[in-house]
Structures are given as structure tokens and as C-alpha cells.
Design a protein around this motif. Sequence first.
Motif, PDB file in Angstrom:
ATOM      1  N   ALA A  11       0.838  -1.213   0.000  1.00  0.00           N
ATOM      2  CA  ALA A  11       0.000   0.000   0.000  1.00  0.00           C
ATOM      3  C   ALA A  11       0.872   1.262   0.000  1.00  0.00           C
ATOM      4  O   ALA A  11       0.591   2.213  -0.733  1.00  0.00           O
ATOM      5  CB  ALA A  11      -0.930  -0.014   1.211  1.00  0.00           C
ATOM      6  N   GLU A  12       1.928   1.252   0.807  1.00  0.00           N
ATOM      7  CA  GLU A  12       2.837   2.413   0.858  1.00  0.00           C
ATOM      8  C   GLU A  12       3.436   2.680  -0.522  1.00  0.00           C
ATOM      9  O   GLU A  12       3.517   3.830  -0.958  1.00  0.00           O
ATOM     10  CB  GLU A  12       3.988   2.168   1.853  1.00  0.00           C
ATOM     11  N   ARG A  13       3.861   1.607  -1.180  1.00  0.00           N
ATOM     12  CA  ARG A  13       4.468   1.783  -2.509  1.00  0.00           C
ATOM     13  C   ARG A  13       3.427   2.310  -3.500  1.00  0.00           C
ATOM     14  O   ARG A  13       3.724   3.156  -4.349  1.00  0.00           O
ATOM     15  CB  ARG A  13       5.069   0.469  -3.017  1.00  0.00           C
ATOM     16  N   ASN A  14       2.197   1.830  -3.371  1.00  0.00           N
ATOM     17  CA  ASN A  14       1.146   2.317  -4.271  1.00  0.00           C
ATOM     18  C   ASN A  14       0.845   3.795  -4.029  1.00  0.00           C
ATOM     19  O   ASN A  14       0.602   4.549  -4.974  1.00  0.00           O
ATOM     20  CB  ASN A  14      -0.120   1.465  -4.118  1.00  0.00           C
ATOM     21  N   ALA A  15       0.849   4.210  -2.765  1.00  0.00           N
ATOM     22  CA  ALA A  15       0.594   5.621  -2.460  1.00  0.00           C
ATOM     23  C   ALA A  15       1.705   6.486  -3.074  1.00  0.00           C
ATOM     24  O   ALA A  15       1.442   7.531  -3.678  1.00  0.00           O
ATOM     25  CB  ALA A  15       0.515   5.831  -0.955  1.00  0.00           C
ATOM     26  N   LYS A  16       2.928   6.027  -2.948  1.00  0.00           N
ATOM     27  CA  LYS A  16       4.076   6.747  -3.504  1.00  0.00           C
ATOM     28  C   LYS A  16       3.947   6.847  -5.021  1.00  0.00           C
ATOM     29  O   LYS A  16       4.141   7.907  -5.608  1.00  0.00           O
ATOM     30  CB  LYS A  16       5.350   5.986  -3.145  1.00  0.00           C
ATOM     31  N   ARG A  17       3.605   5.727  -5.623  1.00  0.00           N
ATOM     32  CA  ARG A  17       3.461   5.660  -7.074  1.00  0.00           C
ATOM     33  C   ARG A  17       2.472   6.711  -7.588  1.00  0.00           C
ATOM     34  O   ARG A  17       2.630   7.269  -8.654  1.00  0.00           O
ATOM     35  CB  ARG A  17       2.948   4.248  -7.380  1.00  0.00           C
ATOM     36  N   HIS A  18       1.419   6.952  -6.798  1.00  0.00           N
ATOM     37  CA  HIS A  18       0.390   7.900  -7.232  1.00  0.00           C
ATOM     38  C   HIS A  18       0.490   9.236  -6.508  1.00  0.00           C
ATOM     39  O   HIS A  18      -0.420  10.059  -6.601  1.00  0.00           O
ATOM     40  CB  HIS A  18      -0.999   7.283  -7.045  1.00  0.00           C
ATOM     41  N   ASN A  19       1.597   9.411  -5.771  1.00  0.00           N
ATOM     42  CA  ASN A  19       1.810  10.678  -5.084  1.00  0.00           C
ATOM     43  C   ASN A  19       0.616  11.046  -4.203  1.00  0.00           C
ATOM     44  O   ASN A  19       0.175  12.195  -4.189  1.00  0.00           O
ATOM     45  CB  ASN A  19       2.021  11.753  -6.154  1.00  0.00           C
ATOM     46  N   ALA A  20       0.083  10.053  -3.511  1.00  0.00           N
ATOM     47  CA  ALA A  20      -1.124  10.269  -2.702  1.00  0.00           C
ATOM     48  C   ALA A  20      -0.733  10.428  -1.235  1.00  0.00           C
ATOM     49  O   ALA A  20       0.041   9.632  -0.707  1.00  0.00           O
ATOM     50  CB  ALA A  20      -2.059   9.072  -2.856  1.00  0.00           C
ATOM     51  N   ALA A  21      -1.287  11.444  -0.597  1.00  0.00           N
ATOM     52  CA  ALA A  21      -0.984  11.686   0.818  1.00  0.00           C
ATOM     53  C   ALA A  21      -1.892  10.816   1.676  1.00  0.00           C
ATOM     54  O   ALA A  21      -2.986  11.228   2.072  1.00  0.00           O
ATOM     55  CB  ALA A  21      -1.199  13.156   1.139  1.00  0.00           C
ATOM     56  N   VAL A  22      -1.449   9.602   1.925  1.00  0.00           N
ATOM     57  CA  VAL A  22      -2.228   8.669   2.748  1.00  0.00           C
ATOM     58  C   VAL A  22      -1.343   8.179   3.887  1.00  0.00           C
ATOM     59  O   VAL A  22      -0.189   7.820   3.669  1.00  0.00           O
ATOM     60  CB  VAL A  22      -2.705   7.444   1.927  1.00  0.00           C
ATOM     61  N   GLU A  23      -1.910   8.175   5.089  1.00  0.00           N
ATOM     62  CA  GLU A  23      -1.174   7.624   6.230  1.00  0.00           C
ATOM     63  C   GLU A  23      -1.647   6.190   6.445  1.00  0.00           C
ATOM     64  O   GLU A  23      -2.857   5.930   6.468  1.00  0.00           O
ATOM     65  CB  GLU A  23      -1.483   8.471   7.475  1.00  0.00           C
ATOM     66  N   PHE A  24      -0.702   5.268   6.584  1.00  0.00           N
ATOM     67  CA  PHE A  24      -1.086   3.874   6.821  1.00  0.00           C
ATOM     68  C   PHE A  24      -0.735   3.458   8.244  1.00  0.00           C
ATOM     69  O   PHE A  24       0.336   3.801   8.754  1.00  0.00           O
ATOM     70  CB  PHE A  24      -0.401   2.946   5.812  1.00  0.00           C
ATOM     71  N   ILE A  25      -1.658   2.727   8.872  1.00  0.00           N
ATOM     72  CA  ILE A  25      -1.455   2.277  10.247  1.00  0.00           C
ATOM     73  C   ILE A  25      -1.641   0.770  10.301  1.00  0.00           C
ATOM     74  O   ILE A  25      -2.661   0.260   9.803  1.00  0.00           O
ATOM     75  CB  ILE A  25      -2.496   2.932  11.197  1.00  0.00           C
ATOM     76  N   GLN A  26      -0.668   0.086  10.909  1.00  0.00           N
ATOM     77  CA  GLN A  26      -0.835  -1.354  11.098  1.00  0.00           C
ATOM     78  C   GLN A  26      -1.745  -1.544  12.297  1.00  0.00           C
ATOM     79  O   GLN A  26      -1.412  -1.137  13.421  1.00  0.00           O
ATOM     80  CB  GLN A  26       0.537  -1.996  11.310  1.00  0.00           C
ATOM     81  N   SER A  27      -2.907  -2.123  12.070  1.00  0.00           N
ATOM     82  CA  SER A  27      -3.901  -2.195  13.142  1.00  0.00           C
ATOM     83  C   SER A  27      -4.901  -3.312  12.861  1.00  0.00           C
ATOM     84  O   SER A  27      -5.298  -3.526  11.717  1.00  0.00           O
ATOM     85  CB  SER A  27      -4.631  -0.847  13.225  1.00  0.00           C
ATOM     86  N   ASP A  28      -5.296  -4.016  13.910  1.00  0.00           N
ATOM     87  CA  ASP A  28      -6.380  -4.985  13.792  1.00  0.00           C
ATOM     88  C   ASP A  28      -7.685  -4.183  13.779  1.00  0.00           C
ATOM     89  O   ASP A  28      -8.124  -3.684  14.820  1.00  0.00           O
ATOM     90  CB  ASP A  28      -6.316  -5.941  14.988  1.00  0.00           C
ATOM     91  N   LEU A  29      -8.244  -4.000  12.604  1.00  0.00           N
ATOM     92  CA  LEU A  29      -9.416  -3.115  12.395  1.00  0.00           C
ATOM     93  C   LEU A  29      -9.156  -1.748  13.016  1.00  0.00           C
ATOM     94  O   LEU A  29      -8.196  -1.080  12.631  1.00  0.00           O
ATOM     95  CB  LEU A  29     -10.694  -3.773  12.924  1.00  0.00           C
ATOM     96  N   LEU A  30      -9.975  -1.344  14.022  1.00  0.00           N
ATOM     97  CA  LEU A  30      -9.853   0.026  14.536  1.00  0.00           C
ATOM     98  C   LEU A  30      -8.918   0.157  15.739  1.00  0.00           C
ATOM     99  O   LEU A  30      -8.711   1.267  16.254  1.00  0.00           O
ATOM    100  CB  LEU A  30     -11.259   0.527  14.930  1.00  0.00           C
ATOM    101  N   GLU A  31      -8.365  -0.959  16.160  1.00  0.00           N
ATOM    102  CA  GLU A  31      -7.612  -1.016  17.411  1.00  0.00           C
ATOM    103  C   GLU A  31      -6.640   0.152  17.640  1.00  0.00           C
ATOM    104  O   GLU A  31      -6.629   0.769  18.704  1.00  0.00           O
ATOM    105  CB  GLU A  31      -6.845  -2.334  17.440  1.00  0.00           C
ATOM    106  N   LYS A  32      -5.827   0.483  16.645  1.00  0.00           N
ATOM    107  CA  LYS A  32      -4.794   1.508  16.860  1.00  0.00           C
ATOM    108  C   LYS A  32      -5.140   2.850  16.233  1.00  0.00           C
ATOM    109  O   LYS A  32      -4.286   3.736  16.118  1.00  0.00           O
ATOM    110  CB  LYS A  32      -3.459   1.012  16.301  1.00  0.00           C
TER     111      LYS A  32
END
Length: 289
Positions: free
Chosen positions: A156-177
Amino acid sequence: MTIKDVMSTYRELLQTAREFLEKKGIADAGLDAWYLLAHVFGIDRADFFMYGDEPVSPEKALIYKELVEKRAMHVPLQYITGTQQFMGLEFEVDENVLIPRQETELLAEEVLKVCKGKSVLDICTGSGCIIISLAVLGNLNKAVGTDISPKALEVAERNAKRHNAAVEFIQSDLLEKVKGSYDIIVSNPPYIKSDEYRTLMPEVRDHEPRLALDAGETGLVFYERIIKNLDKYLKPGGYVFFEIGYNQGKEVSHLLYEAGFENINVKKDYSGYDRIVCAKKRLNDIMEE
Ligand code: GLN
């Protein structure tokens, strides 16, 4: 396929691959043989019609042969070429993420209608296809994606970079974190019952991540877990959008109803099956007066 085949023309090579894949029971054998040919030789249909009867490079033909053999083992085409289109954008995919589906574009389209200037959280982001398309096409104020799988998040991080998209990714079990609250929450969680999972086509069952598909005995466990916690993470007046299985419209609507949501709507996909559920969280009573 044999060595003789790699000493042939594009047309002959394609023909041999198509017959080989057909024999191995691959649906759309001709189409897949062509996509792999285009991928390995970097050609399009016009090139093929111009140069189809010319001899191919034997080195590339050997690579082609290997990829065709992989496809014959039911490895999905997209894991072999490493890409899949979604919402007109190209996404990198590998065995750690679900291959983005056409039905899921409907989910993204529904969110696009209301997301301008809003904060959006995508739960079970996988390849990131939903939240990245929304960030690229939707003028969001904030975009966050979560997934339990660190390997999926790397994609997902690489895809965001590829499309220059400002997205924050969080490793989380559903909403936990997840911290804070959002205007819109979207999710295409696993929703296949374990019994059904065993009957899926080998491409899906044996190659796509089980983690992204299998949703236990009832198929509803992820909706239940997400909906139970939505109150905390969704702003009053905010929207939730789910992709659902073709026979889950009533059940997921009911879960949302019980949790106090309003404007609950089920939308069908192009095959006429229930596919999307959306609902609105009530405004605070005080604001409603
Ligand atoms: N959000 C991703 C998709 O829709 C992955 C979904 C999943 O892993 N269940 O393709």
C-alpha cells in the motif's frame, strides 16, 4: 510448452500458449496468453498485427514460457504481471494483498460522491486501492488506511508513492490503533464464510491471502466488530460504506440499524447482486433540534 516453441513467431507462440492454458483448464486462456505476451515483450495489439509473423527473441520467449507455466498452475494473472487497474489507476499487487475487484470500484464511486474536503478512514486497506483512489480523485482533507498485515501495508505504501497520494497507513487490527474520529469510514473487509471459502476457484483460494477473504462461520464477524466500535471513530452525521457479499444486504443493514444508524441503503452491483451498504450516523440530538 517445448523449446521448439520458443524458436517461433509471436503468433505461433501465442497460439501454443493459448492451447496449453486451455488444456490446463484455465478460463480465458486466450486472453491471459495475450496479456502475458504483451507483458513480456512490451507490445500492444497494433504491434502484434504489424510484427506477429516475425521471430521472437528466444530469451524473452523462455521468460514467457515460464510465466505461462505459472498461470497454468492457477496463479492469478495479476500476481504474475504484478499489477491491476482500479478506478483508472494502476496498482502494484502481490500475494500479500487481495487483487482489487471491479465491484469494489462501486464502493469507491459511492464514497467519491460525498467525500470532498472530508476525512476518510479505510479499514482493511490491502493494496490501498480504495483510499489511494479516493485521495487522488476525491480532494480529501485527510486519508488514512489500516490493515493487520505489515506486508500488505508495504505494498500500500508503494502504491501511495506511485500515485503521489498523501495517505497515512497504520498497522492495526481493524480500529484497534486508530486515533481520532472521521467524517467517512469505508471498508471492504473479509466477508466469505469459511464453508464457502473452500469452494472458491483455485486462483482465489490457493493464491490470494486467506486473511483478506475468510470471515469465519457466519461471514459477518468483521462487520460486527467494526460496527460495534464505529461510534467512537465516526463523527456525528458521518457516513459508513461497506462492500458486502451478495447475500449479506439484510444482515449488515440490520447490524447498522441496531447500532442506531439511519439512511441505511443497499446498492447492487452490475450483476444485480447486493454489493454496497451505506449508512449515516445520527447527528447529536442537541444539533438536531
Ligand atoms: N481494500 C482492499 C480491496 O478492496 C483489500 C480488501 C481486503 O483485503 N479484504 O481490494
